[in-house]
Design a protein around this motif. Structure first.
Motif, mmCIF file in Angstrom:
data_model
loop_
_atom_site.group_PDB
_atom_site.id
_atom_site.type_symbol
_atom_site.label_atom_id
_atom_site.label_comp_id
_atom_site.label_asym_id
_atom_site.label_seq_id
_atom_site.Cartn_x
_atom_site.Cartn_y
_atom_site.Cartn_z
ATOM 1 N N ALA A 68 0.817 -1.220 0.000
ATOM 2 C CA ALA A 68 0.000 0.000 0.000
ATOM 3 C C ALA A 68 0.845 1.262 0.000
ATOM 4 O O ALA A 68 0.407 2.309 -0.488
ATOM 5 N N ASP A 69 2.077 1.173 0.525
ATOM 6 C CA ASP A 69 2.932 2.361 0.580
ATOM 7 C C ASP A 69 3.915 2.446 -0.584
ATOM 8 O O ASP A 69 4.821 3.284 -0.581
ATOM 9 N N SER A 70 3.761 1.581 -1.598
ATOM 10 C CA SER A 70 4.615 1.647 -2.783
ATOM 11 C C SER A 70 4.034 2.630 -3.790
ATOM 12 O O SER A 70 2.899 2.459 -4.240
ATOM 13 N N ASP A 71 4.824 3.633 -4.144
ATOM 14 C CA ASP A 71 4.370 4.642 -5.092
ATOM 15 C C ASP A 71 5.114 4.578 -6.420
ATOM 16 O O ASP A 71 4.898 5.414 -7.289
ATOM 17 N N GLN A 72 6.015 3.598 -6.576
ATOM 18 C CA GLN A 72 6.705 3.371 -7.846
ATOM 19 C C GLN A 72 6.679 1.878 -8.149
ATOM 20 O O GLN A 72 7.032 1.059 -7.294
ATOM 21 N N VAL A 73 6.249 1.539 -9.361
ATOM 22 C CA VAL A 73 6.210 0.145 -9.804
ATOM 23 C C VAL A 73 6.912 0.023 -11.149
ATOM 24 O O VAL A 73 6.609 0.752 -12.095
#
Length: 244
Positions: A68-73
């Protein structure tokens, strides 16, 4: 003086053994020619109108594994189960919307993809993995991730010349490795049989032993863009398994 010389030889031999362990899974040449990489998408920015609520072409199972706290994939879309060709796309989240930033051509394992990776199978593991550490032979190009420069990354010169620069830049994919250590740390917490040393690294024009490869300029862009404060992850697999 003789004792010091013996010690230096012992250290060199140990370092060489560590290098071979780390490289065995990732970049050793061999196997047949891969399928050609997709073309026409390298470095293209997203259309201004694109506004995504989820990572495209990724099913619920893997979508739920994106923290949920990942803002880059970094999404790696394999062309097929047994193909070495892939497309790499960088997405960034702002608020609740994912934005497609850039995409590039790349390669994955020579034999394609697997949901049960094992050492030596020459397939890339399907899944969602964090990206926490980087390094390589070359000096730090301005990486945001912790970067370890080490000549020990260099591919052995008995490999084909086309592979000599594979590890000039490396981003460790956190598959069966210890986070917070250099990418060439040989420790494999889940055992040697599950393989390891799965990296994003520089491309040599064909499939890898399990890693994902991209051009030098693409790797430089990722190194300068992936931000540990945004908890980047890679979502990777062939298109069928990604959608499952």
């Amino acid at each position: 003086m003789r004792i010091d010389g013996v010690r230096r030889v012992a250290v060199a031999v140990a370092a060489f053994g560590t290098l071979l362990t780390a490289l065995a899974a990732c970049g050793s040449p061999g196997g047949g020619k891969s399928d050609p990489a997709p073309s026409g998408q390298a470095g293209q920015p997203r259309p201004a109108s694109e506004d995504l609520t989820r990572i495209p072409d990724v099913g619920d199972k893997l979508q739920r594994r994106i923290p949920a706290d990942s803002d880059q994939v970094v999404a790696v879309y394999g062309k097929g189960k047994d193909s070495a060709a892939s497309t790499v796309v960088l997405y960034a989240r702002q608020g609740k919307a994912w934005h497609r930033i850039r995409s590039w051509s790349g390669h994955n394992g020579k034999r394609g993809w697997t949901t049960a990776h094992r050492s030596g199978d020459r397939r890339s593991p399907v899944g969602v993995f964090t990206l926490t550490d980087a390094g390589g032979v070359l000096k730090d190009p301005g990486a945001r991730l912790p970067y370890t420069r080490d000549p020990a990354f260099a591919a052995p010169h008995w490999w084909a010349k086309s592979h000599w620069h594979d590890f000039d830049y490396v981003i460790a994919i956190d598959y069966n490795r210890v986070k917070g250590t250099p990418p060439n740390n040989p420790e494999r917490p889940e055992g040697e049989e599950k393989g390891g040393s799965i990296w994003l690294h520089m491309d040599h024009g064909s499939g890898t032993s399990g890693c994902v490869s991209m051009s030098k300029s693409d790797m430089e862009y990722l190194l300068r863009t992936l931000d540990p404060d945004r908890n980047p992850v890679v979502v990777m697999g062939d298109r069928a398994d990604l959608k499952a």
